[in-house]
Every structure is written in structure tokens, then in C-alpha cells.
Motif scaffolding. Structure first.
Motif, PDB file in Angstrom:
ATOM      1  N   LEU A 116       0.809  -1.226   0.000  1.00  0.00           N
ATOM      2  CA  LEU A 116       0.000   0.000   0.000  1.00  0.00           C
ATOM      3  C   LEU A 116       0.841   1.274   0.000  1.00  0.00           C
ATOM      4  CD1 LEU A 116      -2.829  -1.049   2.472  1.00  0.00           C
ATOM      5  CD2 LEU A 116      -2.930  -0.915  -0.021  1.00  0.00           C
ATOM      6  N   ALA A 117       2.158   1.154   0.014  1.00  0.00           N
ATOM      7  CA  ALA A 117       3.030   2.337   0.018  1.00  0.00           C
ATOM      8  C   ALA A 117       2.780   3.247  -1.192  1.00  0.00           C
ATOM      9  CB  ALA A 117       4.493   1.917   0.101  1.00  0.00           C
ATOM     10  N   PRO A 118       2.630   2.704  -2.423  1.00  0.00           N
ATOM     11  CA  PRO A 118       2.334   3.599  -3.549  1.00  0.00           C
ATOM     12  C   PRO A 118       1.011   4.343  -3.386  1.00  0.00           C
ATOM     13  CG  PRO A 118       3.065   1.468  -4.364  1.00  0.00           C
ATOM     14  CD  PRO A 118       2.869   1.335  -2.883  1.00  0.00           C
ATOM     15  N   LEU A 119       0.034   3.715  -2.758  1.00  0.00           N
ATOM     16  CA  LEU A 119      -1.234   4.409  -2.525  1.00  0.00           C
ATOM     17  C   LEU A 119      -1.075   5.537  -1.515  1.00  0.00           C
ATOM     18  CD1 LEU A 119      -3.742   1.433  -2.470  1.00  0.00           C
ATOM     19  CD2 LEU A 119      -3.358   3.091  -4.286  1.00  0.00           C
ATOM     20  N   ARG A 120      -0.231   5.314  -0.489  1.00  0.00           N
ATOM     21  CA  ARG A 120       0.054   6.399   0.467  1.00  0.00           C
ATOM     22  C   ARG A 120       0.751   7.557  -0.244  1.00  0.00           C
ATOM     23  NH1 ARG A 120       1.004   2.238   3.875  1.00  0.00           N
ATOM     24  NH2 ARG A 120       3.248   2.246   3.574  1.00  0.00           N
ATOM     25  N   MET A 121       1.671   7.228  -1.175  1.00  0.00           N
ATOM     26  CA  MET A 121       2.358   8.276  -1.926  1.00  0.00           C
ATOM     27  C   MET A 121       1.343   9.072  -2.766  1.00  0.00           C
ATOM     28  SD  MET A 121       5.317   7.914  -4.817  1.00  0.00           S
ATOM     29  CE  MET A 121       4.162   7.250  -5.990  1.00  0.00           C
ATOM     30  N   ALA A 122       0.410   8.379  -3.421  1.00  0.00           N
ATOM     31  CA  ALA A 122      -0.619   9.059  -4.208  1.00  0.00           C
ATOM     32  C   ALA A 122      -1.517   9.908  -3.310  1.00  0.00           C
ATOM     33  CB  ALA A 122      -1.451   8.039  -4.983  1.00  0.00           C
ATOM     34  N   ALA A 123      -1.819   9.414  -2.118  1.00  0.00           N
ATOM     35  CA  ALA A 123      -2.632  10.197  -1.174  1.00  0.00           C
ATOM     36  C   ALA A 123      -1.897  11.456  -0.745  1.00  0.00           C
ATOM     37  CB  ALA A 123      -2.993   9.341   0.036  1.00  0.00           C
ATOM     38  N   ASN A 124      -0.588  11.362  -0.530  1.00  0.00           N
ATOM     39  CA  ASN A 124       0.205  12.544  -0.164  1.00  0.00           C
ATOM     40  C   ASN A 124       0.241  13.542  -1.319  1.00  0.00           C
ATOM     41  OD1 ASN A 124       0.739  11.530   2.376  1.00  0.00           O
ATOM     42  ND2 ASN A 124       2.685  10.612   1.787  1.00  0.00           N
ATOM     43  N   GLN A 125       0.354  13.036  -2.548  1.00  0.00           N
ATOM     44  CA  GLN A 125       0.329  13.933  -3.708  1.00  0.00           C
ATOM     45  C   GLN A 125      -1.022  14.628  -3.798  1.00  0.00           C
ATOM     46  OE1 GLN A 125       1.184  11.385  -7.026  1.00  0.00           O
ATOM     47  NE2 GLN A 125       3.395  11.635  -6.835  1.00  0.00           N
ATOM     48  N   ALA A 126      -2.090  13.879  -3.586  1.00  0.00           N
ATOM     49  CA  ALA A 126      -3.433  14.471  -3.656  1.00  0.00           C
ATOM     50  C   ALA A 126      -3.625  15.522  -2.566  1.00  0.00           C
ATOM     51  CB  ALA A 126      -4.494  13.374  -3.532  1.00  0.00           C
ATOM     52  N   ALA A 127      -3.055  15.282  -1.398  1.00  0.00           N
ATOM     53  CA  ALA A 127      -3.185  16.250  -0.303  1.00  0.00           C
ATOM     54  C   ALA A 127      -2.437  17.548  -0.605  1.00  0.00           C
ATOM     55  CB  ALA A 127      -2.667  15.637   1.000  1.00  0.00           C
ATOM     56  N   ALA A 128      -1.393  17.468  -1.432  1.00  0.00           N
ATOM     57  CA  ALA A 128      -0.604  18.658  -1.753  1.00  0.00           C
ATOM     58  C   ALA A 128      -1.260  19.519  -2.827  1.00  0.00           C
ATOM     59  CB  ALA A 128       0.799  18.248  -2.204  1.00  0.00           C
ATOM     60  N   ILE A 129      -2.274  19.010  -3.500  1.00  0.00           N
ATOM     61  CA  ILE A 129      -2.942  19.764  -4.561  1.00  0.00           C
ATOM     62  C   ILE A 129      -3.889  20.767  -3.931  1.00  0.00           C
ATOM     63  CG2 ILE A 129      -4.507  19.611  -6.527  1.00  0.00           C
ATOM     64  CD1 ILE A 129      -3.352  16.816  -7.038  1.00  0.00           C
ATOM     65  N   GLY A 130      -3.761  22.003  -4.356  1.00  0.00           N
ATOM     66  CA  GLY A 130      -4.622  23.062  -3.836  1.00  0.00           C
ATOM     67  C   GLY A 130      -4.723  24.184  -4.848  1.00  0.00           C
ATOM     68  N   PRO A 131      -5.368  25.283  -4.481  1.00  0.00           N
ATOM     69  CA  PRO A 131      -5.524  26.396  -5.422  1.00  0.00           C
ATOM     70  C   PRO A 131      -4.188  26.937  -5.938  1.00  0.00           C
ATOM     71  CG  PRO A 131      -6.944  26.705  -3.528  1.00  0.00           C
ATOM     72  CD  PRO A 131      -6.067  25.526  -3.227  1.00  0.00           C
TER      73      PRO A 131
ATOM     74  N   ARG B 189      -0.502  16.801 -10.733  1.00  0.00           N
ATOM     75  CA  ARG B 189      -1.289  15.615 -11.044  1.00  0.00           C
ATOM     76  C   ARG B 189      -0.720  14.417 -10.286  1.00  0.00           C
ATOM     77  NH1 ARG B 189      -3.770  19.156 -12.186  1.00  0.00           N
ATOM     78  NH2 ARG B 189      -4.709  19.765 -14.131  1.00  0.00           N
ATOM     79  N   LEU B 190      -1.534  13.411 -10.091  1.00  0.00           N
ATOM     80  CA  LEU B 190      -1.105  12.187  -9.425  1.00  0.00           C
ATOM     81  C   LEU B 190      -0.324  11.324 -10.412  1.00  0.00           C
ATOM     82  CD1 LEU B 190      -4.409  11.231  -7.580  1.00  0.00           C
ATOM     83  CD2 LEU B 190      -2.509  12.568  -6.719  1.00  0.00           C
ATOM     84  N   THR B 191       0.779  10.752  -9.962  1.00  0.00           N
ATOM     85  CA  THR B 191       1.555   9.878 -10.834  1.00  0.00           C
ATOM     86  C   THR B 191       0.954   8.476 -10.805  1.00  0.00           C
ATOM     87  OG1 THR B 191       3.069   9.346  -9.042  1.00  0.00           O
ATOM     88  CG2 THR B 191       3.698  11.161 -10.476  1.00  0.00           C
ATOM     89  N   GLU B 192       0.954   7.840 -11.965  1.00  0.00           N
ATOM     90  CA  GLU B 192       0.400   6.494 -12.075  1.00  0.00           C
ATOM     91  C   GLU B 192       1.484   5.430 -11.938  1.00  0.00           C
ATOM     92  OE1 GLU B 192      -2.051   5.969 -15.518  1.00  0.00           O
ATOM     93  OE2 GLU B 192      -3.007   7.910 -15.259  1.00  0.00           O
ATOM     94  N   SER B 193       2.728   5.831 -11.988  1.00  0.00           N
ATOM     95  CA  SER B 193       3.801   4.839 -11.933  1.00  0.00           C
ATOM     96  C   SER B 193       3.904   4.241 -10.533  1.00  0.00           C
ATOM     97  CB  SER B 193       5.135   5.478 -12.323  1.00  0.00           C
ATOM     98  OG  SER B 193       5.486   6.485 -11.403  1.00  0.00           O
ATOM     99  N   GLY B 194       4.107   2.944 -10.506  1.00  0.00           N
ATOM    100  CA  GLY B 194       4.269   2.251  -9.242  1.00  0.00           C
ATOM    101  C   GLY B 194       2.967   1.870  -8.559  1.00  0.00           C
ATOM    102  N   LEU B 195       1.844   2.291  -9.114  1.00  0.00           N
ATOM    103  CA  LEU B 195       0.552   1.976  -8.509  1.00  0.00           C
ATOM    104  C   LEU B 195       0.033   0.642  -9.049  1.00  0.00           C
ATOM    105  CD1 LEU B 195      -1.236   5.432  -8.666  1.00  0.00           C
ATOM    106  CD2 LEU B 195      -0.308   4.307  -6.665  1.00  0.00           C
ATOM    107  N   PRO B 196      -0.759  -0.059  -8.277  1.00  0.00           N
ATOM    108  CA  PRO B 196      -1.371  -1.293  -8.775  1.00  0.00           C
ATOM    109  C   PRO B 196      -2.269  -0.995  -9.979  1.00  0.00           C
ATOM    110  CG  PRO B 196      -1.697  -1.082  -6.402  1.00  0.00           C
ATOM    111  CD  PRO B 196      -1.096   0.203  -6.883  1.00  0.00           C
TER     112      PRO B 196
ATOM    113  N   VAL C 273      -6.894   6.791 -10.645  1.00  0.00           N
ATOM    114  CA  VAL C 273      -5.937   7.900 -10.716  1.00  0.00           C
ATOM    115  C   VAL C 273      -6.135   8.687 -12.006  1.00  0.00           C
ATOM    116  CG1 VAL C 273      -3.482   8.457 -10.880  1.00  0.00           C
ATOM    117  CG2 VAL C 273      -4.278   6.825  -9.174  1.00  0.00           C
ATOM    118  N   ALA C 274      -6.367   7.993 -13.121  1.00  0.00           N
ATOM    119  CA  ALA C 274      -6.609   8.687 -14.394  1.00  0.00           C
ATOM    120  C   ALA C 274      -7.873   9.537 -14.313  1.00  0.00           C
ATOM    121  CB  ALA C 274      -6.701   7.676 -15.530  1.00  0.00           C
TER     122      ALA C 274
END
Length: 179
Positions: free
Chosen positions: A51-66, A72-79, A86-87
Motif C-alpha cells: 500500500l506504500a504507492p497508494l500512500r504516496m498518491a494520497a500525499n500527492q493528492a493532499a498537496a494539490i490546492g488552489p 497531477r497524481l503519478t500512475e507509476s508504481g501503482l497497482p 488515478v486517471a
């Protein structure tokens, strides 16, 4: 001394179950308990690593703001199962960024158009002969002009988005402003 014998009768099924359970505990349980604990720990570790790649995607999503709407979220390394999600999120972020850009352009265009109109209105009211409520009208037009100027400043600030890695030479800026 007279001896007394007491005979106790059990249902045959109870004796079998008790003896099987007793043999299991004595012979096998001591092996299975550590095995089950180790298996549980390994499963938790594998799940955490998986689940580490999903945590990384969640951290990327949390950093997105105005201020960082272009991220954008990276798709590499995700299941593979998560790629469609993600797309879809990235396409949604594209639509939001487009909407933000349209809104910013609208505010900038409206502020420019209103600035001219408010200036003309202020000039016309200034040349009118004084009437009852003239001072309040001038004050209201002044408030409207301040609001339009604030909108213009916001539109200009949106164009000048600076990142943390941007470096400004304050000496050259101060020299340019002074000259």
C-alpha cells in the motif's frame, strides 16, 4: 476398612473430543501459535509495503490546492486496479484547472471593463451640478472603484505565481523601481 468402588460413565463422544483436544495442545499447539503470530506479522508487512504507492498518491493528492492546481497524481508504481481511479482523478483536476483559468480570465476581463466604466461614471458625476445625495453617490462610486482596483490587483497576482524555487534579485528590483 471397607473399600468402595464408584464407576463413572461418560458418553463416548466426550471422551474422544477431550482426548483429541488434550493431544493437540500437548503435541501441536506450541508449534502453531508462533507460526500464526509470524504469519500475521508477515501479512501486515506485505500489506504495508503493497500500500506504500497508494500512500504516496494520497500525499500527492493532499498537496494539490488552489496554488498548485497544475499538479497531477503519478500512475507509476501503482497497482493496475488503481490506474483507472488515478486517471479519472487527473482528468477531474484538468477540468478544475480549466475552470479556475476561465474564472481568473473572467475576473481580469471584468475588472478591466469595469475600471473604464467606473472612471467614466465618476467623471460624469463630477461634472454634474450638486444635488441631494451627490456626496453619497461619489462615495459609492469611490467604493466601487476601490473594489475594481482590488479585483485588478488579484488578477495581476494570479499571473505572477512564484514557486518556492523561484529566486528574485531584490537589489535589481529596488534599483528598477527607484529609477
Amino acid at each position: 476398612d471397607e473399600s468402595v468402588w464408584v464407576q463413572v460413565a461418560f458418553h463416548p463422544g466426550n471422551i474422544v473430543y477431550d482426548s483429541v483436544l488434550e493431544e493437540f495442545v500437548q503435541d501441536i499447539a506450541w508449534i502453531w501459535i508462533p507460526f500464526v503470530v509470524i504469519l500475521l506479522a508477515v501479512n501486515l508487512l506485505v500489506a504495508r509495503i503493497g500500500l506504500a504507492p497508494l500512500r504516496m498518491a494520497a500525499n500527492q493528492a493532499a498537496a494539490i490546492g488552489p496554488g498548485a492546481a497544475s499538479m497531477r497524481l503519478t500512475e507509476s508504481g501503482l497497482p493496475r486496479d488503481v490506474h483507472a481511479l488515478v486517471a479519472a482523478v487527473n482528468r477531474g483536476l484538468d477540468r478544475l484547472e480549466t475552470a479556475f483559468d476561465v474564472q481568473k480570465r473572467f475576473i481580469a476581463d471584468a475588472a478591466h471593463e469595469l475600471r473604464t466604466t467606473v472612471t467614466v461614471l465618476k467623471a460624469h458625476v463630477a461634472i454634474l451640478p450638486k444635488f441631494e445625495g451627490h456626496a453619497q453617490l461619489v462615495d459609492e462610486i469611490g467604493s466601487l472603484q476601490r473594489l475594481v482596483n482590488q479585483l485588478l490587483k488579484v488578477a495581476r497576482l494570479d499571473v505572477l505565481q512564484l514557486g518556492a524555487d523561484n529566486i528574485a534579485d531584490l537589489t535589481s528590483v529596488a534599483t528598477e523601481v527607484a529609477s
